[in-house]
Write an enzyme that holds these catalytic residues in place. Structure first.
Site, PDB file in Angstrom:
ATOM      1  N   ALA A 158       0.852  -1.199   0.000  1.00 38.14           N
ATOM      2  CA  ALA A 158       0.000   0.000   0.000  1.00 38.14           C
ATOM      3  C   ALA A 158       0.884   1.244   0.000  1.00 38.14           C
ATOM      4  CB  ALA A 158      -0.883   0.001   1.240  1.00 38.14           C
ATOM      5  N   LYS A 159       0.413   2.301  -0.649  1.00 41.50           N
ATOM      6  CA  LYS A 159       1.120   3.584  -0.528  1.00 41.50           C
ATOM      7  C   LYS A 159       0.488   4.286   0.678  1.00 41.50           C
ATOM      8  CE  LYS A 159       2.893   7.342  -3.359  1.00 41.50           C
ATOM      9  NZ  LYS A 159       4.284   7.280  -2.906  1.00 41.50           N
TER      10      LYS A 159
END
Ligand code: PMP
Length: 295
Positions: A158-159
């Protein structure tokens, strides 16, 4: 050069469906995203008035949110349209785009089940991530002490803002030692990526890059792999151990902000800024320009 603080600039920020004057786009101190890291973001660049691979970035924002159990209350198409409109209102053709989604202030505590999911999009001008004077010789990278986490330990694909805690610490340490950035290993001790970009190496005319199994498979990374293959350059994705760095001739890092940036040194290892790095930098800068539509 004095830099205008980011909360003191002019223009508008898109926030939850409305355009808000830049200086008024605020959150309360009791915000779940601030206390518990429940926020995800994107980094995009507009070239010639169009955001490069906009929908891929917007989709990644939604995917990152889902990994943090957050449901963005808009559609991908709505966020795409809001991004284009913000770019237009800001009046830029070449700019950096920062969408962010975060849990709000309705609940305070680890559980954030009924917090509103907020979304904002801010756009500003950010010409070069690294000092352009260093491009000729290549930037110098430190080797970070912190490692990219095991996917069993954190949502490593995930960013998510929380994953950048170790990046900021590593980058600060590197900058204090005079380096531009730091290369990070993963939890197994394999070469992973930099604090905000993916990494590539060149040896005997072939490209080697780490398999993105516990870090971001960047949009720039995938674009550059495609450009290299178009040039008939073999791209090998594999586990790379730090000791192997001695055998590579060239190195470059890629990311939306970094674009394609040649690397001259990583700790004790030296690289030359060679033909493959230069060619792919040029190819990338051509690729990001909006394609002329047929009349
Ligand atoms: N890794 C990290 C940690 C990053 O922050 C970024 C920048 N988003 C990248 C890789 C490169 O991703 P992209 O090419 O999609 O910008």
């Amino acid at each position: 050069m004095s830099i205008v603080p980011f909360d003191q600039r002019e223009g508008v920020i898109w926030m939850n469906g409305e355009f808000v004057p830049w200086k008024d786009a605020k959150v309360h101190v009791l915000t779940h995203g601030l206390h518990y890291g429940s926020a995800v973001f994107e980094g995009e660049r507009a070239y010639g008035g169009e955001v490069f691979k906009l929908t891929e970035h917007t989709q990644r924002l939604f995917d990152s949110a889902e990994m943090l159990d957050m449901k963005i209350p808009f559609t991908v198409a709505e966020i795409d349209a809001a991004t284009r409109e913000t770019l237009k209102r800001q009046g830029f053709t070449d700019a950096y785009v920062r969408p962010i989604a975060w849990r709000g202030s309705e609940m305070m505590g680890v559980s954030g089940q009924s917090n509103k999911i907020n979304v904002a999009i801010a756009i500003w001008q950010w010409p070069s991530y690294f000092d352009p004077a260093q491009l000729e010789k290549g930037i110098r990278l430190d080797i970070a002490e912190f490692r990219r986490p095991d996917p069993m330990t954190a949502p490593s694909k995930a960013k998510a803002v929380g994953l950048y805690m170790i990046c900021t610490i590593s980058k600060h340490k590197a900058e204090r030692k005079g380096y531009a950035d730091a290369m990070m290993l993963d939890w197994r001790g394999r070469v992973a990526e930099c604090t905000g970009a993916n990494i590539f190496f060149v040896k005997n005319g072939e490209i080697h890059t780490p398999t993105p199994d516990c870090f971001l498979d960047g949009i720039t990374r995938r674009t550059v792999i495609g450009l290299a293959q178009k040039r008939q350059i073999k791209v090998i994705e594999r586990a790379i151990m730090p000791e192997e760095l001695a055998g590579f001739e060239q190195c470059f890092i890629v990311g939306t902000a970094a674009e394609v940036t040649p690397v001259g040194e990583i700790g004790p290892y030296k690289f030359t800024v060679g033909d493959v790095s230069r060619m792919l930098r040029t190819d990338y800068l051509n690729e990001v320009q909006p394609k002329k539509k047929a009349a």
